[in-house]
Scaffold this motif. Structure first.
Motif, mmCIF file in Angstrom:
data_model
loop_
_atom_site.group_PDB
_atom_site.id
_atom_site.type_symbol
_atom_site.label_atom_id
_atom_site.label_comp_id
_atom_site.label_asym_id
_atom_site.label_seq_id
_atom_site.Cartn_x
_atom_site.Cartn_y
_atom_site.Cartn_z
ATOM 1 N N ARG A 1 0.813 -1.215 0.000
ATOM 2 C CA ARG A 1 0.000 0.000 0.000
ATOM 3 C C ARG A 1 0.847 1.265 0.000
ATOM 4 O O ARG A 1 0.466 2.275 -0.577
ATOM 5 N N ILE A 2 2.017 1.196 0.629
ATOM 6 C CA ILE A 2 2.880 2.372 0.690
ATOM 7 C C ILE A 2 3.838 2.431 -0.491
ATOM 8 O O ILE A 2 3.955 3.456 -1.163
ATOM 9 N N ARG A 3 4.526 1.321 -0.753
ATOM 10 C CA ARG A 3 5.576 1.356 -1.782
ATOM 11 C C ARG A 3 5.027 1.584 -3.189
ATOM 12 O O ARG A 3 5.538 2.435 -3.935
ATOM 13 N N ASN A 4 4.012 0.838 -3.584
ATOM 14 C CA ASN A 4 3.584 0.869 -4.983
ATOM 15 C C ASN A 4 3.112 2.244 -5.466
ATOM 16 O O ASN A 4 3.544 2.706 -6.531
ATOM 17 N N PRO A 5 2.247 2.947 -4.717
ATOM 18 C CA PRO A 5 1.876 4.298 -5.177
ATOM 19 C C PRO A 5 3.061 5.256 -5.214
ATOM 20 O O PRO A 5 3.112 6.142 -6.079
ATOM 21 N N ILE A 6 4.023 5.071 -4.310
ATOM 22 C CA ILE A 6 5.205 5.936 -4.323
ATOM 23 C C ILE A 6 6.036 5.692 -5.575
ATOM 24 O O ILE A 6 6.543 6.644 -6.194
ATOM 25 N N VAL A 7 6.163 4.439 -5.988
ATOM 26 C CA VAL A 7 6.879 4.133 -7.232
ATOM 27 C C VAL A 7 6.205 4.844 -8.401
ATOM 28 O O VAL A 7 6.878 5.438 -9.259
ATOM 29 N N VAL A 8 4.874 4.806 -8.450
ATOM 30 C CA VAL A 8 4.136 5.487 -9.517
ATOM 31 C C VAL A 8 4.416 6.986 -9.482
ATOM 32 O O VAL A 8 4.694 7.609 -10.514
ATOM 33 N N ARG A 9 4.357 7.570 -8.305
ATOM 34 C CA ARG A 9 4.571 9.018 -8.172
ATOM 35 C C ARG A 9 5.979 9.428 -8.577
ATOM 36 O O ARG A 9 6.178 10.468 -9.233
ATOM 37 N N VAL A 10 6.969 8.616 -8.213
ATOM 38 C CA VAL A 10 8.362 8.951 -8.557
ATOM 39 C C VAL A 10 8.575 8.832 -10.066
ATOM 40 O O VAL A 10 9.211 9.701 -10.682
ATOM 41 N N LEU A 11 8.056 7.789 -10.676
ATOM 42 C CA LEU A 11 8.184 7.656 -12.130
ATOM 43 C C LEU A 11 7.486 8.810 -12.835
ATOM 44 O O LEU A 11 7.999 9.377 -13.808
ATOM 45 N N ARG A 12 6.327 9.170 -12.327
ATOM 46 C CA ARG A 12 5.552 10.240 -12.957
ATOM 47 C C ARG A 12 6.177 11.612 -12.718
ATOM 48 O O ARG A 12 5.935 12.551 -13.470
ATOM 49 N N GLY A 13 6.984 11.725 -11.679
ATOM 50 C CA GLY A 13 7.598 13.006 -11.350
ATOM 51 C C GLY A 13 9.061 13.112 -11.705
ATOM 52 O O GLY A 13 9.733 14.074 -11.315
ATOM 53 N N THR A 14 9.575 12.130 -12.465
ATOM 54 C CA THR A 14 10.980 12.161 -12.884
ATOM 55 C C THR A 14 11.173 11.773 -14.349
ATOM 56 O O THR A 14 12.156 12.162 -14.971
ATOM 57 N N GLY A 15 10.255 10.962 -14.893
ATOM 58 C CA GLY A 15 10.428 10.451 -16.252
ATOM 59 C C GLY A 15 11.477 9.366 -16.344
ATOM 60 O O GLY A 15 11.966 9.054 -17.431
ATOM 61 N N LEU A 16 11.828 8.762 -15.206
ATOM 62 C CA LEU A 16 12.832 7.700 -15.232
ATOM 63 C C LEU A 16 12.312 6.469 -15.964
ATOM 64 O O LEU A 16 11.118 6.171 -15.938
#
Length: 329
Positions: free
Chosen positions: A168-183
Motif C-alpha cells: 500500500r505504501i511502496r507501490n503508489p510511491i513508485v508510480v509518483r516517482v516515475l511520474r515526477g521524474t520520467g525515469l
C-alpha cells in the motif's frame, strides 16, 4: 557494484549459457563482441537464432542444428529467401511493422559483420526495400503511449485496497516517482540511497542513463524532481527505516529487503492497471507535461536526450498539451 553493472554481468552469463547450450559456432559468437549492451546482445541473438532456425526448417540452410552452420551456408543465402522470411513474419506471424524494422536492422548489422570479416560476399539485407517495413507516422502513436488519468486513478485505487501495508505504501510511491521524474524502470530500480539529494535547494537525483557504460559518479546524469516526487521519496525513505533491509544501497526494495528490479516494476504496473499502463507510459506523461509547463530544451535535458528532435518526435504530444484549448474556440 552498480545495478546496471550487475545486469550487464547477469545478461552476459545468460547469453553465454545459451551459446553453450546450442553449441553456437565461434564465428557467430564473435559478432556479439561489438555490441556494448549485454541486454542488446540477447535481443540480437533472439532475432538471429529465430532466422537461422527458420532457414534450417525451410531448407534454406541444409543443416540440422545451429552447431553445424558454417559461413558458406550464410553466403549461399539469396535475398529472395530473406524476403520470404520477412513475409512469413509479417503475414503468418502477424509481427508489427516497427518490430519487423527492428529485426531487419539486427539482421543487417549481423550481415555487415559477416561482410566485414569476409565470411560472405555482400549484405543481402540491403536489397530489401526499407519502405515496406516503415510504419506510418500517424499522430495516434504518441497518443496511445499517453496514460489516461482515469486509468492511473483506477490503478492507484486498486493499490490502496491491498491489506499488505508494504504494498500500500511502496507501490503508489513508485508510480509518483516515475511520474515526477520520467525515469525508465531500469533507472528507478538502479537508484541508490547516495543518489538522492532531497534536501538540496532544488531537489534532484543522480542516474546512470540508458546508453551509459561508465559505472561511477562521473557517469551519472542529474534529474531534477517535481515537488510530488520529492515528497514521495521522502515518505519512502522514512518508511524504509522501519523495514528489514538486506540491500542497504538500494532505494526501492522488494518484500525480502532486496533491490526491487525492473521486472518487479513492470509486473506491478501490468497487474494493478489490468495491462492498460506500462512504467514507460509515465515517462511519456512526464516529458509531455514538462514540455508544456517549461520548454522543450529543459524537457530534453530531463529526458537525457541527445537532441530536442528526439524529444519532439518521440514524446512531446501537441494534442495532449493543447486539446483543452479547442473547447474554448
Amino acid at each position: 557494484m552498480y545495478y546496471k553493472e550487475e545486469l550487464q554481468i547477469k545478461n552476459g552469463e545468460k547469453l553465454q549459457s545459451s551459446f553453450e547450450k546450442d553449441n553456437v559456432p565461434q564465428f557467430i559468437q564473435e559478432f556479439f563482441y561489438g555490441i556494448a549492451s549485454r541486454a542488446g546482445r540477447i535481443n540480437y541473438w533472439s532475432t538471429i537464432k529465430a532466422f537461422l532456425q527458420w532457414a534450417m526448417e525451410n531448407k534454406v540452410i541444409e543443416k540440422d542444428s545451429l552447431s553445424d552452420i558454417c559461413p558458406e551456408d550464410l553466403d549461399n543465402i539469396r535475398s529472395p529467401k530473406m524476403i520470404l522470411y520477412f513475409d512469413y513474419l509479417k503475414y503468418k506471424q502477424g509481427i508489427a511493422l516497427t518490430t519487423l524494422q527492428t529485426k531487419k536492422n539486427y539482421l543487417s548489422s549481423f550481415w555487415s559483420y559477416l561482410v566485414r570479416e569476409q565470411y560472405v560476399g555482400h549484405n543481402i539485407i540491403h536489397s530489401i526495400k526499407s519502405d515496406e517495413f516503415k510504419p506510418a507516422k500517424t499522430n495516434r502513436k504518441k497518443m496511445l503511449k499517453m496514460p489516461r488519468q482515469q486509468d492511473i486513478n483506477t490503478m492507484l485505487e486498486k493499490m490502496s485496497r491491498k491489506n499488505d501495508l508494504f504494498i500500500r505504501i511502496r507501490n503508489p510511491i513508485v508510480v509518483r516517482v516515475l511520474r515526477g521524474t520520467g525515469l525508465r524502470e531500469s533507472e528507478l530500480a538502479g537508484l541508490d540511497v547516495n543518489d538522492l539529494f532531497l534536501d538540496s535547494e532544488t531537489p534532484y537525483i543522480l542516474v546512470i542513463s540508458k546508453g551509459s557504460y561508465q559505472y561511477d559518479e562521473d557517469g551519472k546524469d542529474i534529474v531534477y524532481l517535481t515537488k510530488d516526487a520529492t515528497d514521495a521519496l521522502r515518505e519512502w525513505m522514512e518508511f524504509r527505516k522501519t523495514l528489514h533491509v538486506q540491500n542497504q544501497k538500494a532505494v526501492f526494495l522488494n518484500k525480502n529487503g532486496n533491490r526491487m528490479n525492473e521486472d518487479n516494476i513492470k509486473k506491478m504496473f501490468s497487474y494493478y492497471s489490468d495491462g492498460k499502463i506500462s512504467p514507460h507510459m509515465m515517462r511519456h506523461d512526464y516529458i509531455t507535461t514538462i514540455s508544456k509547463e517549461t520548454d522543450i530544451t529543459f524537457a530534453a535535458e530531463q529526458a537525457r536526450h541527445k537532441s530536442t528532435n528526439i524529444t519532439i518526435s518521440t514524446y512531446d504530444s501537441g494534442a495532449s498539451r493543447s486539446l483543452q484549448a479547442l473547447q474554448n474556440l
